[in-house]
Design an enzyme around this catalytic site. Structure first.
Site, PDB file in Angstrom:
ATOM      1  N   LYS A   1       0.850  -1.194   0.000  1.00  0.00           N
ATOM      2  CA  LYS A   1       0.000   0.000   0.000  1.00  0.00           C
ATOM      3  C   LYS A   1       0.885   1.244   0.000  1.00  0.00           C
ATOM      4  O   LYS A   1       2.063   1.217   0.379  1.00  0.00           O
ATOM      5  CB  LYS A   1      -0.940   0.019   1.210  1.00  0.00           C
TER       6      LYS A   1
ATOM      7  N   ASP B   1      -2.477  -1.631  10.146  1.00  0.00           N
ATOM      8  CA  ASP B   1      -2.692  -1.654   8.694  1.00  0.00           C
ATOM      9  C   ASP B   1      -3.275  -2.970   8.184  1.00  0.00           C
ATOM     10  O   ASP B   1      -3.659  -3.070   7.018  1.00  0.00           O
ATOM     11  CB  ASP B   1      -1.372  -1.382   7.954  1.00  0.00           C
TER      12      ASP B   1
END
Length: 288
Positions: free
Chosen positions: A12, A140
């Site tokens: 990401k 995350d």
């Protein structure tokens, strides 16, 4: 019987990252826009039901610990505890995402293990349940399970799906140094930043799909806290090479630039003097 599956674990980038406070737990609350990319590790997971639990982690990167410190180990143990399954879990990680770079390389491997075991065990958990489970592994991990692009609040577990980057290319530069996430957040505690933008404009630009406006609205508070001079040097190198915008990802140390197409990103990469230069693209929707 041993069953095996290999799943991609996607990296990401953070299009917007701001710290909004400190929670009683000691974690920091965030305004965080995360975008999944097609840069990925390959995580092979095998499971054999047995009376005793056993976990084995292997990885092609010698810098990755292959014991209980590895998030893949923690994810496998958590899944078996939550599901009531028992057996032998083997995880082999082909590491392609640079480590300690702010790209979610550890979190996404943990997410991949949860998703793989869920598949191998007949999908006892919904995606929402896996996301909740993943929050116990790291801030995350829930996003790495969900994928696409999301506006994340709290420590990252409160997620709203949003429009992601329109078609474009992303050039990631990983400098010679790495960044420790806990240490980076600790530096914020000593040097709080008072004046910073709100995410609303970037959210609107993402909804409109205006790449030039999106690229100009990237923001990361950690650019002000850690290796700021070198981060600015890399950002300038990217924009001088044609990037429409550039920013630090996560708490660093990787910096990314947004380019209109793959040819311009590849041309920029060929002209920059950094050992790790990766051209990737944004992904839309869940990949798990």
């Amino acid at each position: 019987m041993t069953e095996k599956i290999t799943v991609p674990a996607y990296a990401k980038i953070n299009l917007f990252l701001d710290i909004t406070g400190v929670l009683p737990s000691g974690y920091h609350s965030l305004n965080n826009i995360m975008q999944q990319t097609d840069l990925h590790d390959n995580v092979a997971v095998s499971f054999e039901r047995d009376a005793e639990n056993f976990f084995e982690i292997t990885c092609n990167n010698p810098l990755i610990p292959c014991d209980e410190r590895n998030i893949a180990y923690k994810a496998a143990k958590l899944f078996l505890n939550e599901s009531g399954e028992r057996g032998r879990v083997a995880v082999d990680i082909e590491k392609n995402i640079p480590i300690m770079a702010g790209l979610g390389g550890s979190s996404t491997d943990g997410a991949a293990v949860l998703a793989a075991l869920n598949e191998l065990c007949g999908k006892p958990f919904s995606r929402a349940e896996l996301e909740k489970m993943g929050a116990g592994l790291g801030a995350d991990v829930p996003f790495c399970i969900r994928g696409g692009c999301a506006f994340c609040k709290g420590i990252g577990e409160i997620m709203t799906d949003i429009a992601g980057l329109p078609p474009c290319s992303i050039l990631i530069i990983k400098p010679d140094y790495s960044s420790d996430t806990a240490a980076a957040y600790g530096r914020y505690g000593k040097n709080p930043v008072k004046a910073r933008p709100e995410p609303e404009k970037l959210l609107k630009d993402l909804e409109k799909g205006e790449l030039s406006e999106i690229s100009g609205g990237l923001y990361n508070i950690f650019e002000l806290l850690d290796n700021a001079r070198e981060t600015e040097r890399i950002k300038k190198a990217l924009t001088d090479a044609g990037a429409m915008g550039a920013a630090l990802s996560g708490s660093g140390s990787a910096v990314f630039g947004i380019f209109p197409d793959v040819s311009s990103a590849l041309k920029a990469a060929s002209g920059l003097d950094y050992n790790i230069r990766i051209v990737t693209r944004p992904l839309a929707g869940s990949q798990v």
